[in-house]
Motif scaffolding. Structure first.
Motif, mmCIF file in Angstrom:
data_model
loop_
_atom_site.group_PDB
_atom_site.id
_atom_site.type_symbol
_atom_site.label_atom_id
_atom_site.label_comp_id
_atom_site.label_asym_id
_atom_site.label_seq_id
_atom_site.Cartn_x
_atom_site.Cartn_y
_atom_site.Cartn_z
ATOM 1 N N ASP A 128 2.124 -53.805 11.007
ATOM 2 C CA ASP A 128 3.498 -53.931 10.392
ATOM 3 C C ASP A 128 3.900 -55.272 9.714
ATOM 4 O O ASP A 128 2.892 -55.824 9.774
ATOM 5 N N THR A 129 4.780 -55.294 9.074
ATOM 6 C CA THR A 129 5.155 -56.563 8.311
ATOM 7 C C THR A 129 5.283 -57.716 8.980
ATOM 8 O O THR A 129 4.780 -58.882 8.669
ATOM 9 N N GLU A 130 5.669 -57.685 10.519
ATOM 10 C CA GLU A 130 5.703 -58.736 11.211
ATOM 11 C C GLU A 130 4.526 -59.136 11.640
ATOM 12 O O GLU A 130 4.415 -60.823 11.652
ATOM 13 N N THR A 131 3.457 -58.293 11.652
ATOM 14 C CA THR A 131 2.076 -58.979 11.939
ATOM 15 C C THR A 131 1.568 -59.843 10.889
ATOM 16 O O THR A 131 0.894 -60.704 11.022
ATOM 17 N N LEU A 132 1.869 -59.346 9.516
ATOM 18 C CA LEU A 132 1.451 -59.930 8.389
ATOM 19 C C LEU A 132 1.965 -61.297 8.220
ATOM 20 O O LEU A 132 1.115 -62.274 8.047
ATOM 21 N N ASP A 133 3.369 -61.587 8.534
ATOM 22 C CA ASP A 133 3.965 -62.746 8.673
ATOM 23 C C ASP A 133 3.339 -63.779 9.868
ATOM 24 O O ASP A 133 3.353 -64.726 9.427
ATOM 25 N N THR A 134 3.142 -63.167 10.850
ATOM 26 C CA THR A 134 2.572 -64.037 11.755
ATOM 27 C C THR A 134 1.338 -64.742 11.535
ATOM 28 O O THR A 134 1.102 -65.773 11.534
ATOM 29 N N HIS A 135 0.437 -63.836 10.729
ATOM 30 C CA HIS A 135 -0.871 -64.141 10.482
ATOM 31 C C HIS A 135 -0.714 -65.238 9.241
ATOM 32 O O HIS A 135 -1.517 -66.116 8.979
ATOM 33 N N ALA A 136 0.116 -64.876 8.221
ATOM 34 C CA ALA A 136 0.330 -65.720 7.248
ATOM 35 C C ALA A 136 0.996 -67.102 7.575
ATOM 36 O O ALA A 136 0.439 -67.991 6.903
ATOM 37 N N ARG A 137 1.673 -67.286 8.433
ATOM 38 C CA ARG A 137 2.152 -68.603 8.937
ATOM 39 C C ARG A 137 1.223 -69.331 9.366
ATOM 40 O O ARG A 137 1.123 -70.405 9.327
ATOM 41 N N ARG A 138 0.263 -68.964 10.227
ATOM 42 C CA ARG A 138 -0.902 -69.400 10.615
ATOM 43 C C ARG A 138 -1.934 -69.661 9.736
ATOM 44 O O ARG A 138 -2.504 -71.231 9.522
ATOM 45 N N ASN A 139 -2.190 -68.921 8.890
ATOM 46 C CA ASN A 139 -3.407 -69.005 8.089
ATOM 47 C C ASN A 139 -3.010 -70.147 6.891
ATOM 48 O O ASN A 139 -3.751 -70.936 6.281
ATOM 49 N N GLY A 140 -1.661 -69.906 6.244
ATOM 50 C CA GLY A 140 -1.241 -71.015 5.342
ATOM 51 C C GLY A 140 -1.412 -72.307 5.607
ATOM 52 O O GLY A 140 -1.513 -73.185 4.635
ATOM 53 N N LEU A 141 -1.002 -72.683 6.918
ATOM 54 C CA LEU A 141 -1.305 -74.135 7.251
ATOM 55 C C LEU A 141 -2.623 -74.588 6.941
ATOM 56 O O LEU A 141 -2.807 -75.897 6.809
#
Length: 262
Positions: A128-141
């Motif tokens: 789901d979208t929330e899963t994408l958001d969780t990974h994006a917040r970690r990966n982006g850093l």
């Protein structure tokens, strides 16, 4: 959360005197004159070929979510301007903006190659979208670490003599190390509070483009209307339409601990 990418240097040198890498060199002088906001050089935003979502992934062997989850990052876009595209893309609202997601395939000095994530991809991966958001917040850093640079140091690199103006209205550029989709740096947990704590005051966020924002400390002589006029002028005359983020400033109140539309 602490952000060593810029926090230690700000504390050591003081916010107004921060020196550092130059990222936005094209339009900073004009911005100081209240004429223009910065827009950086052209970038490769992603694959532009009109592949169907599944074929797009098969082409790169990315059907397995486990193989690509560490490559997912996000960017901020204008929700109204991108309404048609957003209908086919997983996204999250952020004020009047939208958070969208992509898979980074390659990053190099010449540009970035990425694949935008569509609704069909979520079905293929069963996420789901929330899963994408969780990974994006970690990966982006890690992929695109946020940076905060004093406008004065950027102008100094250009040889500009703007000491008096910078002393009266010290401004800063919030982006990332690549100056690519840097406006998304606003989204990382605690970063807005960290900037406010370092500046010891409330501040405006001016959306220069999807690649960076301008941090403008609040003060008695600051006019929201004039800031908005500056942003709108830049959007009409400088910024490429696909890279326009918003036509107005945002405001961070340290007591409320949130970004708002003033």
């Amino acid at each position: 959360m602490n952000y060593p990418y810029f926090q230690e240097e700000l504390q050591q040198k003081g916010a107004a005197g921060l020196q550092g890498p130059v990222y936005l060199t094209d339009c900073c002088q004009a911005f100081i004159k209240d004429i223009e906001l910065s827009e950086t050089a052209s970038r490769i935003e992603g694959l532009k070929e009109a592949f169907p979502p599944k074929a797009e992934l098969e082409c790169h062997g990315l059907l397995d979510f486990k193989q690509i989850k560490n490559r997912i990052i996000f960017k901020l876009v204008n929700a109204k301007r991108n309404a048609e595209q957003l209908a086919d893309m997983p996204h999250l609202p952020f004020l009047d903006l939208a958070i969208v997601f992509c898979i980074v395939l390659k990053m190099s000095p010449s540009g970035t190659i990425s694949i935008p994530i569509h609704n069909e991809h979520l079905k293929l991966w069963n996420v789901d979208t929330e899963t994408l958001d969780t990974h994006a917040r970690r990966n982006g850093l890690h992929i695109l670490p946020p940076t905060l640079e004093a406008m004065a140091s950027i102008l100094k690199e250009q040889g500009a003599s703007v000491k008096d103006e910078c002393d009266r209205n010290p401004t800063f550029v919030l982006s990332n190390e690549k100056v690519f989709w840097g406006a998304a740096s606003l989204l990382y947990d605690g970063i807005l509070q960290t900037v406010g704590d370092l500046l010891h005051m409330n501040y405006f966020v001016l959306p220069s483009s999807i690649h960076e924002t301008i941090i403008y400390p609040d003060g008695p002589d600051i006019s929201t209307e004039e800031l908005n006029e500056t942003i709108q002028f830049a959007n009409e005359n400088i910024v490429d339409p696909p890279e326009i983020l918003s036509d107005h400033a945002y405001y961070y109140d340290r007591k409320q601990g949130r970004l708002v539309i003033p």
